[in-house]
Design a protein around this motif. Structure first.
Motif, short mmCIF file in Angstrom:
data_model
loop_
_atom_site.label_atom_id
_atom_site.label_comp_id
_atom_site.label_asym_id
_atom_site.label_seq_id
_atom_site.Cartn_x
_atom_site.Cartn_y
_atom_site.Cartn_z
N TYR A 65 0.83 -1.21 0.00
CA TYR A 65 0.00 0.00 0.00
C TYR A 65 0.86 1.26 0.00
CZ TYR A 65 -2.82 3.82 1.72
OH TYR A 65 -3.41 5.05 1.87
N LEU A 66 1.90 1.28 0.86
CA LEU A 66 2.77 2.45 0.94
C LEU A 66 3.52 2.67 -0.38
CD1 LEU A 66 4.24 2.15 4.54
CD2 LEU A 66 2.68 3.89 3.68
N THR A 68 2.56 1.73 -3.35
CA THR A 68 1.59 2.17 -4.35
C THR A 68 1.27 3.65 -4.19
OG1 THR A 68 0.62 -0.04 -4.34
CG2 THR A 68 -0.71 1.72 -5.29
N GLU A 69 1.10 4.07 -2.94
CA GLU A 69 0.77 5.47 -2.67
C GLU A 69 1.90 6.40 -3.10
OE1 GLU A 69 -2.03 8.21 -1.29
OE2 GLU A 69 -2.24 6.04 -1.38
N VAL A 70 3.13 6.05 -2.75
CA VAL A 70 4.27 6.89 -3.10
C VAL A 70 4.45 6.93 -4.61
CG1 VAL A 70 6.79 7.06 -2.97
CG2 VAL A 70 5.48 6.64 -0.91
N GLU A 72 2.22 6.43 -6.95
CA GLU A 72 1.15 7.18 -7.60
C GLU A 72 1.40 8.69 -7.52
OE1 GLU A 72 -3.67 7.96 -7.29
OE2 GLU A 72 -2.75 6.40 -6.05
N LEU A 73 1.75 9.17 -6.33
CA LEU A 73 2.02 10.60 -6.17
C LEU A 73 3.26 11.03 -6.94
CD1 LEU A 73 1.20 10.94 -2.37
CD2 LEU A 73 -0.17 11.75 -4.29
N ASN A 76 2.39 11.35 -10.58
CA ASN A 76 1.69 12.62 -10.81
C ASN A 76 2.69 13.78 -10.87
OD1 ASN A 76 -0.68 11.20 -10.78
ND2 ASN A 76 -1.21 11.76 -8.69
N ASP A 98 2.82 15.66 0.56
CA ASP A 98 1.75 14.91 1.21
C ASP A 98 1.98 14.98 2.72
OD1 ASP A 98 -0.55 12.88 0.77
OD2 ASP A 98 0.75 11.90 2.23
N GLU A 100 0.74 13.26 5.37
CA GLU A 100 0.95 12.02 6.13
C GLU A 100 2.26 11.35 5.77
OE1 GLU A 100 -2.64 10.02 5.07
OE2 GLU A 100 -3.72 10.78 6.82
N LEU A 101 2.59 11.31 4.48
CA LEU A 101 3.86 10.71 4.08
C LEU A 101 5.04 11.54 4.58
CD1 LEU A 101 3.17 9.49 0.44
CD2 LEU A 101 3.59 8.09 2.46
#
Length: 152
Positions: A65-66, A68-70, A72-73, A76, A98, A100-101
């Motif tokens: 999950y982490l 994937t999140e990183v 994706e951002l 972008n 971000d 939270e990150l």
């Protein structure tokens, strides 16, 4: 069935019975990260005497999950800079923009990541064309009543 041997019990006739296909724990959990490898590292790291069956699955899911999140951002950020590849600069921009990150990776230095573009407000040029009624006008005496001013 009492007197039949193992050979007669086989279905399909010839050869060895087909073994069931081996399915990895990653595919069972529908994950891309390797659950077996994470389990091996947890055991070898001696973080605890015993490692439960669900612990590596959960950890693999969190790490996936982490990541994937990183990514994706960062993707972008790369697209915003008109680039087709994600580099360390894009990861830095993604993480630091971000909330939270940024909190999670506060003490992490990303090599070749650079810094966030930031100019302190006091260094910016003053706005041109201020009118007489604006705050911070040219003379400090503008706000003082005329009858108090004494030019002795």
């Amino acid at each position: 069935m009492a007197g039949k041997s193992d050979v007669e019990m086989k279905k399909g006739g010839r050869g060895k019975p087909k073994a069931s296909k081996v399915v990895s724990r990653s595919s069972k959990a529908d994950l891309q990260f390797p659950v077996g490898r994470i389990a091996r590292f947890l055991k070898a790291g001696r973080y605890a005497q015993r490692v439960g069956a669900g612990a590596p699955v959960y950890l693999a899911a969190v790490l996936e999950y982490l990541a994937t999140e990183v990514l994706e951002l960062a993707g972008n950020a790369a697209r915003d800079n008109k680039k087709s590849r994600v580099g360390p600069r894009h990861i830095q921009l993604a993480v630091r923009n971000d909330e939270e990150l940024s909190k999670l990776l506060r003490s992490v230095t990303i090599a070749n990541g650079g810094v966030l573009p930031n100019i302190h407000s006091t260094l910016l040029p003053k706005k041109a064309g201020k009118e007489k009624g604006d705050i911070g006008s040219a003379s400090p005496w503008d706000s003082v009543p005329v009858d108090i001013i004494c030019f002795c």
